[in-house]
Design an enzyme around this catalytic site. Structure first.
Site, short mmCIF file in Angstrom:
data_model
loop_
_atom_site.label_atom_id
_atom_site.label_comp_id
_atom_site.label_asym_id
_atom_site.label_seq_id
_atom_site.Cartn_x
_atom_site.Cartn_y
_atom_site.Cartn_z
N MET B 21 49.50 42.55 17.89
CA MET B 21 49.72 42.05 16.53
C MET B 21 48.50 41.29 16.01
SD MET B 21 52.56 42.85 15.09
CE MET B 21 53.63 44.15 15.72
N HIS B 137 44.72 36.95 15.69
CA HIS B 137 46.15 37.26 15.78
C HIS B 137 46.81 37.01 14.44
CE1 HIS B 137 50.24 37.53 17.28
NE2 HIS B 137 49.70 38.12 18.34
N HIS B 138 47.77 37.89 14.11
CA HIS B 138 48.44 37.79 12.82
C HIS B 138 49.25 36.50 12.71
CE1 HIS B 138 50.29 38.96 9.10
NE2 HIS B 138 49.72 40.13 9.12
N ALA B 139 49.57 35.89 13.85
CA ALA B 139 50.29 34.61 13.80
C ALA B 139 49.36 33.48 13.34
CB ALA B 139 50.88 34.27 15.17
#
Lengths: 450, 450
Positions: B21, B137-139
């Site tokens: 992700m 990271h997409h977070a």
């Protein structure tokens, strides 16, 4: 679809992003004199021309009864272009860049949607050589067998025209099958005799506990015995076998004892440097053959997971070597006193020393049972070639674990002993220092013994 | 320790070895004329000289209440040497080798024991340029914000002496904070208004379902709409913005419509080549700004997740463009008819279009709700430099998902539109064919319109 053997399934179950469960090796090759700039590209293309892939290299984990660790399925369309990759080192292409690259490759998980192996041809070394990093999942093959398998792609003939591919090796003649099958056979034997992996591990513990009784202390906690992260540091170097043999001759120890004492001195120096040397000596787990030189019974598997007192509390190198020799000798004795079933069980564990660490409850046998695995994998003393390129070195890269943040594996290759060190990057950011300490430690043994 | 925002936590929860992700980008730079062979090594060393790391680049997931996806912890000792790496392409150093390398880098999971970002300086391109592959990271950051962040390391001054580091950018002046904070604010607003992520998603579904009502069909199943594996193929190419603008002028469509029609033609050709073109047109999800050209209210976020009929069933390029334009226009209308809360919710999803796909139950809204995400991320038309190197191209590399095996993201960079395609390697082993089809598709639009 085939069921995965219990011990192999363990390596899939235990794997996580923090604990990749593959064994690797880094080999250095000298290309033939007439090699042009496209040598490696053409080498790879020639390899990929044969798309026949043997079962070990074409099976991948299948989901069965909801668990992806229970069964193998055959991949009918193996994407060799994915499994055999090329890469290159950034400038100046020295050993530092090679180790950075190997560390990155060794940190990455294998893709479970594919057969779990990779080869990487690495160019860009300043000295004109190239490297081959290879990687196989421990559920496919243990370290010793992986080494043997790569050995079988090689030939003693620099001008051989037939090109061997690891994924399509001709079947070996004769009844003794290679390591993996032997391990499979072992597991069959042990599990049929003792009926479960738990029973196998119980026997192993008995062996380890009995050995521990001969040791002066239990293993102390050190900075190596901590939970680990997912990133790796690799460090490799070769030492002349002659240097080790001269110490062996002068002291009456075995080659393996000298190697262990050399490693012990390096670990001692590394810990001293950090003000972290424990009072009690470190204990190594050492996979070792029990066969005597004159033992011609080639059928029985006589290998063992020996515990060895590394004498890291001792400053004098010769005294340390004496403690190591005494320790390995006494624990071989203990080994011989085990029942055949116990020996067999231990042998199974030796072929994959990591398996023991993975079993639930194992860590509670003692606290911790040992500090480090030091493994001497049989190599070859001959000059070997692949596609006309001469093999210069073979550095085994093994698996650090929770509580075992560094692993030392070595093998003989030509006239050298090739050491491969793999550590958790977070725990040992300066792993390469151990290489200098290994050299210093061998030099100290030479000074004292010769 | 800070709690992770619910939408961000989703990206950690949903991540697996099959579904990394992270968002990436591949940038090409022309080094300054006086750059020596050590330019990149010194560039990296200069970057690493500043070890101050801002919170976004120093936080990593902590385990809290037993779940590793719930909280951030600050890493006080960020190992920049790990986060900023160098690598090189094998010979001949052409675009094929670059894409192979980018594909490998984009396939690997980020280490959760560290702040979840990496930069890779890639040398060895035959034309003397170098590449920068970056990954977050997409977070931590969504694709648009990641792009903006990398933009802020750049300057319009080729001779600037100050070196900007992504991990220690000066704070931006003024009240409008960068994308991530805006998203955070959005989530706060939406979650306080609607009290849960579920409610947010319910609003989003309402928007998507209403749009779907204006479409002639539901999205058909295609070969792109399958479960995916963990390995990626990346493909990138630049097209002149002038070519797209000429089609826009001749047809009265928007730039975005032309890009969508161009993509639609490529997808149609790719499917036709494989005898797999569905009778019904494919539906794209297109993150898009709703702001009119003369809208000066810069405070409100007016972006939306539009569904677009790609007209892949239509052979005539101009007719296809007409269908695309009509579809985006009508769905913008639908959008404007939504309640402010619904619009806000949709905007949150737009900033991370993938979030919607990850929510349990989302896939059941319709079967499937759309076939592909095509995203046009705002870029820059200026000439930009980093450490004296001129930025030649910025290719966004986004996230394929189960059921969305390929992603097309593009951005404007200088006089070009830079396309970055990322696909599941197993589903699209020949992803690069889409690049040729994109060119053919644009050429067909030009032939018909000009």
């Amino acid at each position: 679809m085939d069921l995965i053997a219990p011990l192999d399934a363990l390596f899939l179950l235990a794997e996580s992003r923090e604990h990749p469960m593959h064994v690797g090796s880094l080999q250095l090759f000298e290309p033939p004199e007439d090699a042009g700039p496209d040598y490696l590209r053409e080498f790879r293309a020639a390899l990929l021309a044969d798309k026949t892939v043997r079962p070990t290299f074409s099976k991948r984990p299948a989901t069965w009864l909801g668990a992806p660790q229970m069964a193998w399925t055959q991949d009918d369309d193996v994407d060799l272009d994915y499994h055999v990759q090329r890469s290159a080192l950034p400038g100046p292409g020295h050993v530092d860049q090679l180790l950075d690259h190997a560390s990155t490759l060794h940190s990455a998980l294998l893709d479970r949607h594919r057969p779990m192996w990779e080869l990487h041809f690495v160019e860009g070394l300043a000295d004109g050589r190239f490297a081959l990093y290879s990687k196989m999942h421990h559920a496919l093959v243990d370290g010793v067998s992986a080494q043997r398998l790569m050995r079988r792609t090689l030939t003693t003939d620099p001008f051989a025209t037939e090109l061997m591919r690891p994924w399509n090796l001709p079947r070996k003649p004769g009844p003794p099958r290679p390591g993996k099958s032997r391990l499979g056979g072992l597991i069959d034997t042990v599990t049929s005799a003792r009926s479960s992996t738990t029973a196998l591990m119980r026997a192993t513990r008995t062996g380890l506990v009995r050995q521990q009784l001969t040791l002066p202390f239990e293993a102390p906690r050190t900075l190596f015995n901590v939970p680990i992260g997912g990133a790796r540091k690799c460090a490799v170097r070769s030492w002349s076998m002659d240097r080790v043999k001269q110490v062996k001759k002068a002291t009456g120890a075995t080659v393996n004892d000298v190697v262990l004492a050399m490693s012990a001195g390096a670990l001692r120096a590394y810990l001293l440097e950090r003000n972290a040397l424990p009072d009690k000596p470190m204990i190594a787990m050492v996979p070792m053959s029990l066969r005597e030189e004159d033992d011609v019974d080639s059928q029985g598997v006589k290998v063992a997971a020996l515990l060895c007192n590394l004498g890291t509390d001792i400053a004098d190198p010769l005294e340390r070597l004496r403690v190591v020799s005494e320790s390995t000798r006494r624990n071989k004795e203990v080994y011989r006193s085990l029942t055949p079933a116990q020996t067999l069980a231990m042998a199974g564990v030796m072929l994959s020393p990591m398996a023991a660490m993975l079993l639930p409850g194992f860590a509670s046998v003692a606290t911790p049972p040992f500090n480090i695995v030091i493994s001497n994998v049989p190599g070859s003393r001959e000059s070997l070639y692949w596609n006309g390129s001469r093999l210069d070195a073979t550095y085994p890269l093994s698996i650090p674990l929770d509580g075992q943040a560094v692993n030392i594996t070595l093998t003989s290759s030509g006239d050298n002993l090739d050491f491969g060190l793999v550590g958790c990057r977070r725990t040992l950011p300066d792993l390469h220092r151990l290489l200098d300490h290994l050299e210093d430690s061998l030099a100290a043994l030479e000074d004292a013994a010769l």
